[in-house]
Design an enzyme around this catalytic site. Structure first.
Site, short mmCIF file in Angstrom:
data_model
loop_
_atom_site.label_atom_id
_atom_site.label_comp_id
_atom_site.label_asym_id
_atom_site.label_seq_id
_atom_site.Cartn_x
_atom_site.Cartn_y
_atom_site.Cartn_z
N GLN A 1 84.04 -2.58 21.09
CA GLN A 1 84.48 -1.41 21.85
C GLN A 1 84.35 -0.15 20.99
O GLN A 1 83.87 0.89 21.45
CB GLN A 1 85.93 -1.59 22.29
N HIS B 1 81.14 2.03 20.60
CA HIS B 1 80.57 2.74 21.76
C HIS B 1 80.46 4.24 21.52
O HIS B 1 79.44 4.86 21.81
CB HIS B 1 81.42 2.50 23.01
N GLU C 1 89.98 -0.41 31.49
CA GLU C 1 88.64 -0.66 32.02
C GLU C 1 88.27 -2.14 31.77
O GLU C 1 87.89 -2.85 32.68
CB GLU C 1 87.65 0.26 31.30
N HIS C 2 88.38 -2.57 30.52
CA HIS C 2 88.13 -3.98 30.16
C HIS C 2 89.45 -4.61 29.71
O HIS C 2 90.20 -3.98 28.98
CB HIS C 2 87.16 -4.07 28.98
N ASP D 1 79.15 -7.07 29.47
CA ASP D 1 78.33 -5.87 29.26
C ASP D 1 76.85 -6.16 29.55
O ASP D 1 76.11 -5.26 29.94
CB ASP D 1 78.44 -5.39 27.80
N HIS E 1 90.51 11.84 76.59
CA HIS E 1 90.43 10.49 76.01
C HIS E 1 90.91 9.46 77.03
O HIS E 1 90.33 8.38 77.16
CB HIS E 1 91.30 10.40 74.75
#
Lengths: 430, 430
Positions: free
Chosen positions: B255, B258, B322-323, B356, B415
């Site tokens: 991680q 990144h 996120e993960h 990934d 209607h």
């Protein structure tokens, strides 16, 4: 209604262009409302209620008593209708539930999705002359099926400081326990930022005027999600000799009465049918309570004579209607070629108002051409789909080298190492 | 890494807050780029390529020859890995296809959903030091399964004016035939507005730097949809004594490499395990090519000692990672209590890098807490779900009165008429 004959597709689309909506003028006011609600919270909401709704609020939250009392204020037949509609909406949206199945993509590599209801959602219901309680059902029932933990509803109070009992009853039927007497952009600001009374939510749903719409767009800047961008409502009807001109006219008018910026576009094969529909519209218009409003929106509406099915299909997909009624001898052909639409009504006995209220489909749909890139509200809108994966020791031995090669080619060596270190220790153990 | 012990949930969440990202400064530049691309189209793109990428473009579109030649420039093992990953991604996303079933919500009232691929989608792939060809697979394969009619890809050229062959090969494997050598905010502007070379699309997917992200947000003002708001990547790892400290450390580092603003948050039961993981991180860090970058993002990262499972679950859902990697003796408990996460990796042999690249799940996931209100990219992201309804004569006789009552209560008489006129003529016929 204006009838278009012998026009090219380009001319037709040009003539049916939706009015461009600009929010620019009101943005400073929206900014001010957000700032004010952020700083003064409930106090700001009270001040805005006095200013915009002419109501001096005592409690911002609707009391349990008030909600329970709603049922006694509504006709029995209306309650039965609301329950019937709720039942159909529930049946259709329950059928959309994610059936989670484990997929073994490679030996030992198991992947799957699970749905989780968004924890906190806010529903906005406009006030005004017509209490849109049907929208309460359309938004609160899927939220309930999705098991969203906290569902709140904001709607402006009437002049007497109370909420229309139909809205409260629909909320009760849909399992909503928390209703606030706040409307307009300030309600959206409150659901975005939170106040002493109103909790902040993660996603905001519901229709509204241009102030509400602008406020929803602003809410996104605070990481709040919204259901979809909104615009005036519209319908496209494709009809041939198998259609009934009176029915088609009634559908055009049910669209036209929505608001002055509504649009109805009717595609027919012959000038004769076009004229027949036009006469029927004029005839039925006479006794309509919202006649003036409908007259205005009929100015934006068109009947288009198109001789070939191919052209009709082309216009249908390029226009990307929110509502599409198909009354032709070959509806299946149109369905198979359809790419862009919100909701489709098939045959002579399926008026749009069926889907607006009670068939079970959702009436919160993409307008303004957004049917090209957005779905209408459905169960998905209240759910996040989380992916899961579980890899066995053997699975990693099998897939690991693939990951290592790809990570290396992307120059992400730590990504590679996370596999290598595991593969090495598996090897050492063996 | 900083180890937090004996902290309250509030303190922990405060300490793990994501850095606030402000786009304000770059917005004038983004506005200018859109304006310029709108007016000067391809000419503007060429000028920006020269200015930002230092490349004088001859052709904006990558030639068929160039795409076909890519395969010859890549190692055989890499090609095999890309194909294997593509296969798994395809299998998993195909399993997400909408199984359309007709639901009879009431007798004679048939409702169903059908999926339609968004007609025109644009994929953005960043350039830079690492060619993110895995993202090509993650976005182009679902687009292919969704049968999107037109899929285009924009990515910035290298200094020599060509595109990394891995990206072209991945595009080829995923069925993308149209690739443009344009990057940055100008690529997003081009896909939004269209130029002589690049067609306008309805939805834009893909990661990018803050300029690309700001441009995607601006694209929405032109009615273009985007995959999701983006932010720096993050991981949460929940580990107990059943976890392997070396594996956990390798996931933290994958991680961390990144970007400088990445964040890893590791929750453990004991200070002992925390220290073991921390030592392993320091040890593994030594030989990492992206060491400096990882060091920086480890400053934002934390190991948190939390003694109770309840607290760990609370932090997990409030952080909304996120993960999420689960390496505990009771992963099922965490899964059952999980509400907010993008993608979950279960057990000691499921590193994040599996997802990934190659397990089959999508790696385009909600960051920055957006896991509270957004799903990761999945097949749904490329599809619009259109609702259909077909009501029989008897169905309308049954449901019609419900619709009439509701429309009347909402004061929408046209209607109501759309039903009444049909019911009356059915009656007259009988």
């Amino acid at each position: 209604m204006k009838i278009l004959v012998n026009k090219s597709i380009v001319e037709i689309l040009k003539d049916c262009e939706r009015p461009a909506i600009s929010n620019e003028e009101i943005l400073p006011l929206i900014d001010e409302i957000f700032e004010n609600v952020r700083n003064r919270k409930d106090q700001a909401l009270r001040a805005y209620s006095l200013q915009f709704d002419k109501v001096k609020l005592t409690d911002i939250k609707v009391s349990e008593n008030e909600i329970n009392a709603a049922s006694g204020k509504i006709k029995t037949a209306t309650k039965a209708a609301i329950k019937k509609a709720a039942q159909n909406i529930r049946i259709f949206h329950e059928a959309q539930e994610l059936r989670s199945t484990i997929v073994e993509t490679s030996p030992g590599v198991k992947c799957w999705q699970e749905g989780r209801g968004i924890e906190r959602v806010g529903i906005y219901i406009p006030g005004g002359t017509a209490p849109l309680f049907s929208t309460v059902l359309m938004l609160a029932i899927p939220a309930q099926i999705a098991q969203c933990r906290e569902v709140i509803l904001c709607t402006p109070p009437g002049l007497n400081g109370t909420i229309d009992p139909h809205i409260l009853y629909a909320a009760q039927v849909s399992g909503v326990k928390t209703v606030f007497k706040v409307g307009g952009a300030q309600a959206i600001a409150a659901m975005t930022l939170g106040t002493e009374s109103i909790p902040a939510v993660y996603k905001i749903f519901g229709p509204g005027n241009q102030f509400v719409t602008a406020a929803k767009l602003k809410a996104q800047q605070f990481n709040v999600a919204i259901d979809m961008p909104a615009g005036p409502s519209e319908i496209m009807i494709i009809a041939d000799e198998s259609a009934n001109a009176d029915y088609v006219a009634s559908d055009i008018l049910s669209q036209a009465e929505h608001g002055v910026d509504s649009q109805a576009v009717c595609i027919v094969e012959s000038l004769e049918l076009a004229k027949k529909i036009n006469s029927a519209v004029e005839y039925q218009l006479k006794n309509l309570p919202r006649r003036q409003l409908a007259l205005k929106s009929l100015e934006n509406s068109r009947i288009i004579v198109l001789e070939t099915t191919e052209s009709a299909i082309d216009v249908m997909n390029k226009y990307a209607p929110e509502h599409l009624i198909l009354c032709t001898m070959n509806n299946t052909l149109f369905i198979n070629q359809l790419i862009n639409a919100g909701s489709v009504f098939i045959g002579n006995y399926t008026p749009e108002s069926a889907g607006d209220y009670a068939s079970g489909t959702n009436h919160t749909l993409p307008t303004n051409g957004f049917a090209r890139n957005y779905s209408g509200v459905n169960l998905d809108a209240f759910i996040k789909k989380i992916t899961f994966q579980e890899i066995s020791r053997e699975g990693l031995q099998n897939l690991g080298p693939t990951i290592e090669v790809m990570a290396e080619a992307e120059h992400l060596i730590a990504h590679k190492n996370a596999v290598s270190i595991r593969l090495k220790s598996i090897e050492d153990e063996n």
